[in-house]
Design a protein around this motif. Structure first.
Motif, PDB file in Angstrom:
ATOM      1  N   GLY A  25      -0.691  -2.161   1.395  1.00 58.29           N
ATOM      2  CA  GLY A  25      -0.717  -3.097  -0.192  1.00 58.29           C
ATOM      3  C   GLY A  25      -1.789  -2.105  -0.375  1.00 58.29           C
ATOM      4  O   GLY A  25      -1.860  -2.666  -1.675  1.00 58.29           O
ATOM      5  N   SER A  27      -4.369  -0.253  -2.526  1.00 59.75           N
ATOM      6  CA  SER A  27      -4.089   0.480  -3.903  1.00 59.75           C
ATOM      7  C   SER A  27      -5.635   0.987  -4.732  1.00 59.75           C
ATOM      8  O   SER A  27      -6.174   0.559  -4.361  1.00 59.75           O
ATOM      9  CB  SER A  27      -3.153   1.002  -4.240  1.00 59.75           C
ATOM     10  OG  SER A  27      -3.127  -0.445  -5.494  1.00 59.75           O
ATOM     11  N   ARG A  28      -5.242   1.703  -5.998  1.00 62.24           N
ATOM     12  CA  ARG A  28      -6.502   1.390  -7.123  1.00 62.24           C
ATOM     13  C   ARG A  28      -7.219   0.074  -7.326  1.00 62.24           C
ATOM     14  O   ARG A  28      -6.069  -0.662  -7.117  1.00 62.24           O
ATOM     15  CB  ARG A  28      -6.248   2.469  -8.066  1.00 62.24           C
ATOM     16  CG  ARG A  28      -5.184   1.769  -9.332  1.00 62.24           C
ATOM     17  CD  ARG A  28      -5.161   2.464 -10.264  1.00 62.24           C
ATOM     18  NE  ARG A  28      -2.823   1.369 -10.560  1.00 62.24           N
ATOM     19  CZ  ARG A  28      -3.336   0.678 -11.321  1.00 62.24           C
ATOM     20  NH1 ARG A  28      -3.883  -0.214 -11.678  1.00 62.24           N
ATOM     21  NH2 ARG A  28      -2.414   0.220 -12.090  1.00 62.24           N
ATOM     22  N   GLN A  47      -6.747  -5.885  -2.765  1.00 56.10           N
ATOM     23  CA  GLN A  47      -6.205  -6.383  -4.437  1.00 56.10           C
ATOM     24  C   GLN A  47      -4.493  -6.152  -3.854  1.00 56.10           C
ATOM     25  O   GLN A  47      -4.346  -4.256  -3.306  1.00 56.10           O
ATOM     26  CB  GLN A  47      -6.563  -5.790  -5.370  1.00 56.10           C
ATOM     27  CG  GLN A  47      -8.096  -6.400  -6.031  1.00 56.10           C
ATOM     28  CD  GLN A  47      -7.856  -5.992  -7.206  1.00 56.10           C
ATOM     29  OE1 GLN A  47      -8.257  -4.560  -6.817  1.00 56.10           O
ATOM     30  NE2 GLN A  47      -8.735  -6.539  -7.643  1.00 56.10           N
ATOM     31  N   ASP A  48      -3.314  -6.900  -4.177  1.00 52.33           N
ATOM     32  CA  ASP A  48      -2.169  -5.557  -3.780  1.00 52.33           C
ATOM     33  C   ASP A  48      -1.016  -5.535  -4.998  1.00 52.33           C
ATOM     34  O   ASP A  48      -0.856  -6.419  -5.673  1.00 52.33           O
ATOM     35  CB  ASP A  48      -1.054  -6.685  -3.077  1.00 52.33           C
ATOM     36  CG  ASP A  48       0.347  -6.115  -2.557  1.00 52.33           C
ATOM     37  OD1 ASP A  48       0.650  -5.280  -3.412  1.00 52.33           O
ATOM     38  OD2 ASP A  48       1.033  -6.341  -2.083  1.00 52.33           O
ATOM     39  N   LEU A  49      -1.834  -4.561  -5.781  1.00 48.03           N
ATOM     40  CA  LEU A  49      -1.639  -4.364  -7.550  1.00 48.03           C
ATOM     41  C   LEU A  49      -0.251  -4.006  -7.968  1.00 48.03           C
ATOM     42  O   LEU A  49       0.534  -5.264  -8.591  1.00 48.03           O
ATOM     43  CB  LEU A  49      -1.653  -2.921  -7.754  1.00 48.03           C
ATOM     44  CG  LEU A  49      -4.004  -3.080  -7.604  1.00 48.03           C
ATOM     45  CD1 LEU A  49      -4.378  -1.546  -8.438  1.00 48.03           C
ATOM     46  CD2 LEU A  49      -4.293  -4.167  -8.054  1.00 48.03           C
ATOM     47  N   ALA A  50       1.117  -3.833  -6.724  1.00 49.90           N
ATOM     48  CA  ALA A  50       2.398  -3.857  -6.412  1.00 49.90           C
ATOM     49  C   ALA A  50       2.452  -5.451  -6.775  1.00 49.90           C
ATOM     50  O   ALA A  50       3.718  -5.865  -7.741  1.00 49.90           O
ATOM     51  CB  ALA A  50       3.258  -3.229  -5.549  1.00 49.90           C
ATOM     52  N   ALA A  51       1.967  -6.218  -5.654  1.00 49.04           N
ATOM     53  CA  ALA A  51       2.610  -7.925  -6.063  1.00 49.04           C
ATOM     54  C   ALA A  51       1.697  -8.390  -6.298  1.00 49.04           C
ATOM     55  O   ALA A  51       2.310  -9.700  -7.228  1.00 49.04           O
ATOM     56  CB  ALA A  51       2.546  -8.226  -4.696  1.00 49.04           C
ATOM     57  N   HIS A  52       1.011  -8.259  -7.539  1.00 46.12           N
ATOM     58  CA  HIS A  52       0.129  -8.712  -8.287  1.00 46.12           C
ATOM     59  C   HIS A  52      -0.761 -10.079  -7.283  1.00 46.12           C
ATOM     60  O   HIS A  52      -1.282 -11.388  -7.573  1.00 46.12           O
ATOM     61  CB  HIS A  52       0.595  -9.224  -9.585  1.00 46.12           C
ATOM     62  CG  HIS A  52       1.236  -7.998 -10.441  1.00 46.12           C
ATOM     63  ND1 HIS A  52       0.298  -7.677 -11.596  1.00 46.12           N
ATOM     64  CD2 HIS A  52       1.969  -7.860 -10.907  1.00 46.12           C
ATOM     65  CE1 HIS A  52       0.500  -6.824 -11.754  1.00 46.12           C
ATOM     66  NE2 HIS A  52       2.722  -6.839 -11.518  1.00 46.12           N
ATOM     67  N   ARG A  53      -1.168  -9.661  -6.591  1.00 46.64           N
ATOM     68  CA  ARG A  53      -1.310 -10.528  -5.558  1.00 46.64           C
ATOM     69  C   ARG A  53      -3.432 -10.035  -4.929  1.00 46.64           C
ATOM     70  O   ARG A  53      -3.734  -8.930  -4.328  1.00 46.64           O
ATOM     71  CB  ARG A  53      -1.191 -11.179  -4.063  1.00 46.64           C
ATOM     72  CG  ARG A  53       0.864 -11.606  -4.893  1.00 46.64           C
ATOM     73  CD  ARG A  53       0.368 -12.814  -4.727  1.00 46.64           C
ATOM     74  NE  ARG A  53       1.702 -13.029  -4.975  1.00 46.64           N
ATOM     75  CZ  ARG A  53       2.050 -13.621  -6.044  1.00 46.64           C
ATOM     76  NH1 ARG A  53       1.443 -13.589  -7.568  1.00 46.64           N
ATOM     77  NH2 ARG A  53       3.338 -14.464  -6.547  1.00 46.64           N
TER      78      ARG A  53
END
Length: 129
Positions: A25, A27-28, A47-53
């Motif tokens: 997860g 990323s930027r 930060q897992d930006l795809a999952a907003h977590r």
């Protein structure tokens, strides 16, 4: 790999042979933050930006298990820090930012991880080598 983050698991005391371990997860956003707990596990908040977590990975013996410990409501902020409290629990400070260039609204969040399964459950079996 430019922009990637991984942990290095030493196969011997001299680290002559290593295995890269990448928490899922990444990323930027803010750079991950790392501490070592009393059990000797490497804890990584990211930060897992795809999952907003906001995620916490517990890594040992070349394996990482991750759990969501917070929800990013607006967007990734530039701040992420972690320490352990007096009882050895991870405390993660992070920013939730709506990303507006002018008049940006952001919130400082502090999350104390009380009962993540990855911290209280059995330790994962090491991979076969």
């Amino acid at each position: 790999m430019t922009g990637s983050v991984s942990l290095l698991d030493c196969r011997d005391r001299d680290c002559a042979r290593i295995d890269p371990v990448a928490p899922a997860g990444l990323s930027r956003g803010a750079l991950p933050t790392v501490v070592t707990d009393a059990a000797g596990r490497t804890l990584v908040a990211y930060q897992d930006l795809a999952a907003h977590r906001i995620m916490l990975a517990a890594c040992s013996d070349g394996r990482c298990e991750s759990a969501a410990v917070g929800r990013i409501r607006y967007g990734p902020g530039a701040g992420l820090a972690m320490t352990l409290d007096g009882q050895g629990r991870p405390v993660i400070a992070w920013t939730d930012d709506n990303g507006l260039r002018y008049g940006s609204e952001w919130a400082l969040k502090v999350t104390t991880v009380l009962n993540a399964r990855i911290l209280t459950g059995p330790r994962p079996e090491p991979p076969a080598r």
